[in-house]
Design a protein around this motif. Structure first.
Motif, PDB file in Angstrom:
ATOM      1  N   LEU A  49       0.883  -1.163   0.000  1.00  0.00           N
ATOM      2  CA  LEU A  49       0.000   0.000   0.000  1.00  0.00           C
ATOM      3  C   LEU A  49       0.913   1.202   0.000  1.00  0.00           C
ATOM      4  O   LEU A  49       1.800   1.307   0.851  1.00  0.00           O
ATOM      5  N   ASP A  50       0.684   2.095  -0.962  1.00  0.00           N
ATOM      6  CA  ASP A  50       1.628   3.181  -1.135  1.00  0.00           C
ATOM      7  C   ASP A  50       0.952   4.526  -0.907  1.00  0.00           C
ATOM      8  O   ASP A  50       0.056   4.915  -1.657  1.00  0.00           O
ATOM      9  N   ALA A  51       1.366   5.215   0.142  1.00  0.00           N
ATOM     10  CA  ALA A  51       0.929   6.593   0.425  1.00  0.00           C
ATOM     11  C   ALA A  51      -0.579   6.766   0.341  1.00  0.00           C
ATOM     12  O   ALA A  51      -1.096   7.650  -0.322  1.00  0.00           O
ATOM     13  N   ILE A  52      -1.290   5.885   1.046  1.00  0.00           N
ATOM     14  CA  ILE A  52      -2.756   5.947   1.029  1.00  0.00           C
ATOM     15  C   ILE A  52      -3.250   7.083   1.923  1.00  0.00           C
ATOM     16  O   ILE A  52      -2.869   7.183   3.092  1.00  0.00           O
ATOM     17  N   THR A  53      -4.097   7.943   1.358  1.00  0.00           N
ATOM     18  CA  THR A  53      -4.740   8.986   2.151  1.00  0.00           C
ATOM     19  C   THR A  53      -6.234   8.920   1.900  1.00  0.00           C
ATOM     20  O   THR A  53      -6.668   8.773   0.762  1.00  0.00           O
ATOM     21  N   LYS A  54      -7.000   8.975   2.983  1.00  0.00           N
ATOM     22  CA  LYS A  54      -8.458   8.949   2.848  1.00  0.00           C
ATOM     23  C   LYS A  54      -9.078   9.897   3.861  1.00  0.00           C
ATOM     24  O   LYS A  54      -8.762   9.836   5.048  1.00  0.00           O
ATOM     25  N   ARG A  55      -9.908  10.808   3.355  1.00  0.00           N
ATOM     26  CA  ARG A  55     -10.583  11.760   4.240  1.00  0.00           C
ATOM     27  C   ARG A  55     -12.072  11.475   4.256  1.00  0.00           C
ATOM     28  O   ARG A  55     -12.656  11.130   3.242  1.00  0.00           O
ATOM     29  N   PHE A  56     -12.670  11.620   5.444  1.00  0.00           N
ATOM     30  CA  PHE A  56     -14.132  11.651   5.549  1.00  0.00           C
ATOM     31  C   PHE A  56     -14.471  13.039   6.051  1.00  0.00           C
ATOM     32  O   PHE A  56     -14.292  13.315   7.238  1.00  0.00           O
ATOM     33  N   GLY A  57     -14.917  13.922   5.163  1.00  0.00           N
ATOM     34  CA  GLY A  57     -15.164  15.297   5.583  1.00  0.00           C
ATOM     35  C   GLY A  57     -13.875  15.887   6.107  1.00  0.00           C
ATOM     36  O   GLY A  57     -12.852  15.872   5.431  1.00  0.00           O
ATOM     37  N   PHE A  70       0.995  -8.581  -5.691  1.00  0.00           N
ATOM     38  CA  PHE A  70       1.798  -9.439  -6.562  1.00  0.00           C
ATOM     39  C   PHE A  70       2.310  -8.674  -7.783  1.00  0.00           C
ATOM     40  O   PHE A  70       2.238  -9.152  -8.909  1.00  0.00           O
ATOM     41  N   GLY A  71       2.730  -7.435  -7.544  1.00  0.00           N
ATOM     42  CA  GLY A  71       3.339  -6.657  -8.604  1.00  0.00           C
ATOM     43  C   GLY A  71       2.361  -5.980  -9.542  1.00  0.00           C
ATOM     44  O   GLY A  71       2.762  -5.274 -10.461  1.00  0.00           O
ATOM     45  N   ARG A  72       1.067  -6.227  -9.341  1.00  0.00           N
ATOM     46  CA  ARG A  72       0.094  -5.600 -10.246  1.00  0.00           C
ATOM     47  C   ARG A  72      -0.729  -4.564  -9.490  1.00  0.00           C
ATOM     48  O   ARG A  72      -1.184  -4.799  -8.367  1.00  0.00           O
ATOM     49  N   LEU A  73      -0.928  -3.428 -10.136  1.00  0.00           N
ATOM     50  CA  LEU A  73      -1.703  -2.352  -9.532  1.00  0.00           C
ATOM     51  C   LEU A  73      -3.184  -2.759  -9.475  1.00  0.00           C
ATOM     52  O   LEU A  73      -3.733  -3.231 -10.462  1.00  0.00           O
ATOM     53  N   LEU A  74      -3.817  -2.585  -8.293  1.00  0.00           N
ATOM     54  CA  LEU A  74      -5.247  -2.909  -8.184  1.00  0.00           C
ATOM     55  C   LEU A  74      -6.065  -1.679  -8.542  1.00  0.00           C
ATOM     56  O   LEU A  74      -5.790  -0.586  -8.061  1.00  0.00           O
ATOM     57  N   PRO A  75      -7.111  -1.834  -9.369  1.00  0.00           N
ATOM     58  CA  PRO A  75      -7.979  -0.685  -9.638  1.00  0.00           C
ATOM     59  C   PRO A  75      -8.741  -0.335  -8.362  1.00  0.00           C
ATOM     60  O   PRO A  75      -9.256  -1.239  -7.697  1.00  0.00           O
ATOM     61  N   ALA A 126     -11.862  -7.181  -8.178  1.00  0.00           N
ATOM     62  CA  ALA A 126     -10.477  -7.194  -8.635  1.00  0.00           C
ATOM     63  C   ALA A 126      -9.563  -7.657  -7.507  1.00  0.00           C
ATOM     64  O   ALA A 126      -8.604  -8.404  -7.736  1.00  0.00           O
ATOM     65  N   ALA A 127      -9.881  -7.229  -6.286  1.00  0.00           N
ATOM     66  CA  ALA A 127      -9.065  -7.643  -5.148  1.00  0.00           C
ATOM     67  C   ALA A 127      -9.166  -9.152  -4.946  1.00  0.00           C
ATOM     68  O   ALA A 127      -8.164  -9.828  -4.702  1.00  0.00           O
ATOM     69  N   ILE A 128     -10.390  -9.681  -5.071  1.00  0.00           N
ATOM     70  CA  ILE A 128     -10.567 -11.129  -4.920  1.00  0.00           C
ATOM     71  C   ILE A 128      -9.804 -11.866  -6.011  1.00  0.00           C
ATOM     72  O   ILE A 128      -9.089 -12.834  -5.755  1.00  0.00           O
TER      73      ILE A 128
END
Lengths: 506, 350
Positions: A10-18, A67-72, A78-80
Motif C-alpha cells: 500500500l503506497d501513500a494511502i490517504t483517505k478523508r471523511f469530511g 503481486f506486482g500488479r496495480l489494483l484498480p 479485482a481484489a478477490i
C-alpha cells in the motif's frame, strides 16, 4: 520468512471523511509468508485502510499493488481476483445453509440446473487438510460455534484461492481458547506460504501471534516493530501516544458482607441457568467472577442487577433476603450497575446523554416531581458526570450513540459512581474498549473500592481479573467454584478453574 | 463515486423538509394523473385549494373533517412511538362511535347535559381502548403479532356495529335504513361556528394533541415510554416496566381512536351508520407518518389531509376530475414520506 518477496504494497494511502483524515499517507508492505499485525486504538484508521485495500472504499490518493500488479481502486472483485481475501468482524454467512453451500455460494454460475458439489468438496477437503481447518462440510452454519463459523469464513476465502488474507479483529468474538487456537492456525497458514494481516487492538495477542507489528495512530503509521524486539509497554505507548499508568491496587481489609448468595439457582425455560451458586461479597473488596462467556454470566448479571428472581436458594442484599427484586429497588438500595452489553442494555442510543444518565433513577425526587421530569437537575447531573469522569465527544444534550464506546462506558460508569454506591456490579466493563479507556475504567473501579464499595467484577479477561480482584471465583456452566485469593491464583490455575477443574484448585 | 452515508444526527430543518418535500413530490406525481384525466393541472390545484378554503362553508367543512383525523392520527402516533403497531384505528373508531350512540340515546344514560357530553366521550374512549387491549394482551401473553390482529379486528368491529344497528340499537323511525337510534339533544356537541357543521370537537383534538406533546416531552411516563420504544432491553435494565408502559400506551391510543368515533357521532352525525368513517382510522396512520409521529405535527398533517379530501370534491365538481385523486395524493404522500424519512437519515457524499 523475511527476505522473501513483497506480495502486497500500500503506497501513500490517504483517505478523508469530511474534515476527518482517516488515513494519512499510509505506506505498508506485506511479505510472502508473513503474519503482520495492524495495531491501533479504535478510530486509528485500521479498518478504513483494509477497506481501501479490499476495494470497499476508494482512497483519495495512493495506490495498492498486489503481486506486482496495480489494483484498480473501488473494485472488490479485482481484489478477490488478485488473491486477496477478507474475513470481517461480523461474519457474512447464511445460517440456514450448510458449510459447503456457504463456501461455494457466489462462485458458481447463477443459471445452472443443479449445483455440482463433488469438485467443491474435494477442493475443500484438500484445503482443510493443508491448513488444519476442520469443519464438517454438511453441518448447518447456524448450529456452529462462533469459532467454527470463523473457520468457515477463512475457508471461504481460501476456497477462492486467496493468497493474502486480511482478518478484521478476528478474536473480538472468540473465547480465550478459541483465540489461542486461531493464532495457531494463522501461524500454520503463514508457514505454508500464505501472507496474512490481522487487525487488533489487543497487545498480548499481537505479541503472541505476529511476526511484525505496524502501529497506526490517528491515521498515520507511527511505528513498525518486529514482534520479538518490542514489549507490551512500548506498544501501548506507541498506540496511545503517551504512557499509560497501570492502576495499582492497594491492600485493604474487607468489611461486612453486603451481598450473599447461598445455593441459589435460577431455572428459566426448563433449563438451569444458575445451579447452586454461592458467593459472599464484602464491603471494600473486589470479587472477580471469571469464565468463558456463555457460561451463565448473563443470568448472574441479571440476578445481581435486580432483573431476575432466584428460583431456589437464598439471595441476600445488605443482610435482607431479596424477595421481589426490581432494578429501581436495587438502584435506590445503592447498587451501581454496569451491564454486560452497553449498547443493548446500558443505553438508549437515540436518547440524549442526560436522559440516559437519569433513566434508572428517574422516579427519585431528585429527578422528578409529581410525575414531571426535572430536566435542569438531569442536565446538571449529566454535566457533573461528564466533568468528573472525563466523558468526551458531547454534552448533556448529545444523543448518546454519538459517543465512542469508551466514552459511553465512562458515562454509564459515572452515573453509577456519582451517587457513591455501596455495591458496584461491573459486567465485562472493558469489553471492546481501547487501552486508554480500559485504564480509565479500571482506575474508577479501584477508586470505588477504595471508597469502601463492594465490587463484583464479572469478566472473561484474565488480565483484568488479576489486576483488579481480591478474590476470584470461576463460573462454568452455571456453577461457581469456591473462591480463591488472588495471591494464590496464577493464569494456569485460573485456566483450570475456567475449564471446570476446581477440585484440584480447592 | 457517489455514496450514501448515515448521518450522525438529523437537524430540525431536515426533519421539517422531509414531510414538505414528500407533499410536493406527491402533488407533482398526482399532477401527471390530473393531466391524464384531461384537466389543466395548475387550475385543478387552484380549484382544490378553493374547494377547501374558498368560502366560510368550505373552511368549516375542512376543519370538521380535520377533527377526527387529529384524533386517529394521535392514536397511531402515540402507539407507533412505543413500537405498538396499532393498525386497528378504524375498528376502535367504530366501537367508540357505537358506545357513544348507544349510551347517548333516549334509552341510554339519564344524565344532565353538562355531564352527559364528557361521560359519552369517555365511554367512547374506553370502548376503543378495550378493543386495542385485547390484541396487546395476546401479544404479551402469546407473542401474537398485533399488526395482524388489530388489522383484522377492524372488520370484526365494523361487522359488529352492523349487527347492532340492524338489531338492538336499530332506529325504528329510520324507514328501515340500517342506522342506530339518534343521540339525545343534550349529547350533541355545541357548534364552534353557527350555521356550519364545525363543532367543539376540534378544540378537544387540538387540546389533546398539545397535552400529548407535553406528556411525551416533560413527564416521567413520556421519558420511560420513549426509552421503551427505542430500546426495550435498556429500558427494562433501567427499571422501566415494559408491560405497564405498553398497556398504558394501548389505552391512550385506542382511547384516542374511540374518542374520534364518539365525537364524530356527537358532533356531526347524531347516530351511527356503517359509512360513518371514510377510513378515518387508516388515514390516521398516514397523518401520523406525515407528522413524523410528533403530536403537534399531527394537527398540521390532519389539516393537510382534510384539505385534500374536501378540496378534491370542489375540484371534481369544477373540472370533472374524479375526486378519488385525493386518495391517490394521500397514498402517494405516505409512500414519498417513507422514502424521505429513510433518505433524511443519510447524506450524499462524493
Amino acid at each position: 520468512m523475511t527476505g522473501s518477496g513483497v506480495v502486497l504494497r500500500l503506497d501513500a494511502i490517504t483517505k478523508r471523511f469530511g474534515s476527518l483524515v482517516a488515513n494519512d499517507d499510509v505506506t505498508l508492505e506485506l511479505h510472502q509468508g508473513e503474519l503482520l499485525a495492524l495495531l491501533g486504538e479504535n478510530g486509528a484508521g485500521k479498518t478504513t485502510l483494509m477497506n481501501i485495500l479490499f476495494g470497499h472504499y476508494t482512497a483519495d490518493s495512493g495506490s495498492v499493488t498486489a503481486f506486482g500488479r496495480l489494483l484498480p481502486p473501488g473494485h472488490p472483485r479485482a481484489a478477490i481476483a488478485a488473491g486477496i481475501g477478507m474475513v470481517h468482524q461480523h461474519f457474512a454467512l447464511a445460517g440456514n445453509l450448510s458449510v459447503i453451500e456457504n463456501i461455494i455460494a457466489g462462485t458458481e454460475r447463477m443459471f445452472r440446473w443443479r449445483s455440482d458439489q463433488s469438485k467443491a468438496r474435494a477442493k475443500l477437503a484438500e484445503i482443510s487438510d493443508r491448513f488444519g481447518l476442520r469443519v464438517d462440510p454438511d453441518a448447518r452454519v447456524g448450529d456452529l460455534s462462533v469459532g467454527e463459523r470463523q473457520r468457515v469464513e477463512i475457508l471461504k476465502s481460501l476456497y477462492r484461492d486467496a493468497r493474502i488474507l486480511i482478518l478484521d479483529e478476528p478474536t473480538a468474538v472468540l473465547t480465550h481458547q478459541e483465540a489461542e487456537k486461531l493464532y495457531e492456525t494463522l501461524r500454520a497458514m503463514a508457514q505454508k506460504g500464505l501472507s496474512l494481516i490481522f487487525i487488533s487492538h489487543k497487545l498480548h495477542e499481537v505479541l503472541a501471534a505476529a511476526d511484525r507489528v505496524t502501529v497506526l495512530r490517528g491515521g498515520k503509521v507511527v511505528a513498525e516493530r518486529r514482534a520479538g524486539d518490542t514489549s507490551k509497554d512500548e506498544l501501548a505507548e506507541l498506540m496511545i501516544g503517551r504512557r499509560v499508568a497501570r492502576p495499582v491496587r492497594d491492600k485493604r481489609e474487607p468489611g461486612p458482607v453486603v451481598m450473599q448468595a447461598t445455593a441459589t439457582s435460577i431455572v428459566a425455560g426448563g433449563t438451569a441457568k444458575l445451579s447452586d451458586i454461592s458467593f459472599e461479597l464484602h464491603a471494600g473488596e473486589t470479587l472477580g467472577i471469571i469464565g468463558v462467556s456463555g457460561n451463565g454470566q448473563a443470568t448472574l448479571g441479571q440476578l445481581v442487577c435486580g432483573l431476575a428472581r432466584p428460583t431456589s436458594g437464598r439471595f441476600e442484599l445488605l443482610g435482607q433476603a431479596v424477595v421481589s427484586p426490581s432494578p429501581r429497588r436495587f438502584v435506590s438500595a445503592g447498587i451501581g450497575r454496569i451491564p454486560e452489553d452497553r449498547n443493548a442494555n446500558g443505553a438508549v442510543g437515540e436518547m440524549s446523554v442526560w436522559e440516559n444518565a437519569v433513566l434508572e433513577r428517574i422516579r427519585s425526587p431528585r429527578f422528578s416531581v409529581a410525575g414531571l421530569v426535572r430536566r435542569a437537575a438531569g442536565r446538571t447531573f449529566a454535566q457533573t458526570i461528564i466533568d468528573r469522569f472525563d466523558v468526551r465527544g458531547g454534552g448533556p444534550d448529545t444523543p448518546i450513540r454519538l459517543l465512542s464506546g469508551g466514552n459511553m462506558q465512562k458515562l454509564i460508569l459515572g452515573r453509577s459512581l456519582e451517587t457513591t454506591p455501596r455495591i458496584l456490579i461491573a459486567a465485562q466493563p472493558t469489553r471492546g474498549l481501547d487501552e486508554g479507556a480500559v485504564a480509565a475504567v479500571h482506575e474508577e473501579i479501584l477508586a470505588a473500592r477504595r471508597a469502601g464499595a463492594a465490587v463484583l467484577l464479572i469478566s472473561e479477561d484474565l488480565d483484568e481479573i488479576l489486576e483488579l480482584a481480591d478474590r476470584v471465583q470461576a463460573i462454568v456452566k452455571g456453577r461457581l467454584s469456591p473462591s480463591v485469593p488472588i495471591g494464590d491464583a496464577d493464569p494456569r490455575r485460573l485456566g483450570l478453574m475456567m475449564a471446570g477443574v476446581w477440585q484440584e484448585a480447592a | 463515486m457517489m455514496r450514501l452515508e448515515r448521518r450522525p444526527d438529523i437537524p430540525l430543518s431536515l426533519a421539517l423538509s422531509a414531510p414538505i418535500g414528500a407533499v410536493v413530490v406527491s402533488l407533482a406525481l398526482a399532477g401527471i394523473l390530473i393531466a391524464a384525466a384531461g384537466a389543466p393541472v395548475w387550475e385543478a390545484y387552484q380549484r382544490l385549494f378553493l374547494g377547501a378554503f374558498g368560502s366560510r362553508l368550505a373552511v368549516t367543512e375542512t376543519l370538521t373533517r380535520t377533527t377526527p383525523l387529529i384524533l386517529t392520527g394521535l392514536a397511531a402516533a402515540v402507539a407507533f412511538r412505543a413500537r405498538l403497531w396499532n393498525i386497528g384505528g378504524e375498528g376502535q373508531f367504530y366501537v367508540g362511535a357505537l358506545a357513544a350512540a348507544a349510551l347517548g340515546s333516549e334509552a341510554g344514560l339519564q344524565l344532565p347535559g353538562y355531564a352527559l357530553v364528557p361521560v359519552l366521550m369517555i365511554a367512547g374512549a374506553i370502548a376503543g381502548a378495550i378493543l386495542l387491549l385485547v390484541p396487546l394482551l395476546l401479544r404479551l401473553r402469546f407473542g401474537v403479532d398485533e399488526v395482524v390482529t388489530t388489522l383484522l379486528l377492524n372488520f370484526v368491529a365494523v361487522l359488529f356495529v352492523s349487527m347492532m344497528i340492524e338489531g338492538p340499537v336499530k332506529d325504528p323511525m329510520a324507514f328501515g335504513w340500517p342506522q342506530s337510534v339518534p343521540i339525545v339533544g343534550d349529547a350533541i356537541l355545541p357548534k364552534l361556528v353557527l350555521r356550519s357543521r364545525l363543532h367543539i370537537g376540534l378544540l378537544v383534538g387540538i387540546g389533546l394533541a398539545i397535552l400529548t406533546w407535553i406528556v411525551q416531552s416533560r413527564t416521567v411516563f413520556g421519558l420511560e415510554s420513549r426509552a421503551a420504544g427505542l430500546n426495550p432491553r435498556a429500558a427494562a435494565f433501567a427499571g422501566v416496566s415494559l408491560k405497564r408502559i405498553l398497556m398504558t400506551i394501548a389505552c391512550i391510543s385506542g382511547g384516542f381512536a374511540g374518542l374520534a368515533g364518539a365525537i364524530e357521532v356527537m358532533g356531526v352525525k347524531g347516530y351511527v351508520t356503517t359509512d360513518l368513517s371514510p377510513g378515518f382510522g387508516y388515514t390516521g396512520i398516514v397523518v401520523a407518518m406525515l407528522a413524523e409521529l410528533h403530536p403537534v405535527g399531527v394537527i398540521v398533517a390532519a389539516l393537510f389531509v382534510a384539505t385534500l379530501f374536501v378540496g378534491a370534491d370542489g375540484m371534481s365538481r369544477a373540472l370533472g376530475v374524479p375526486s378519488f385523486i385525493a386518495d391517490v395524493i394521500v397514498s402517494l404522500s405516505l409512500l414519498t414520506m417513507l422514502v424521505a424519512l429513510f433518505l433524511s437519515n443519510f447524506r450524499i457524499r462524493r
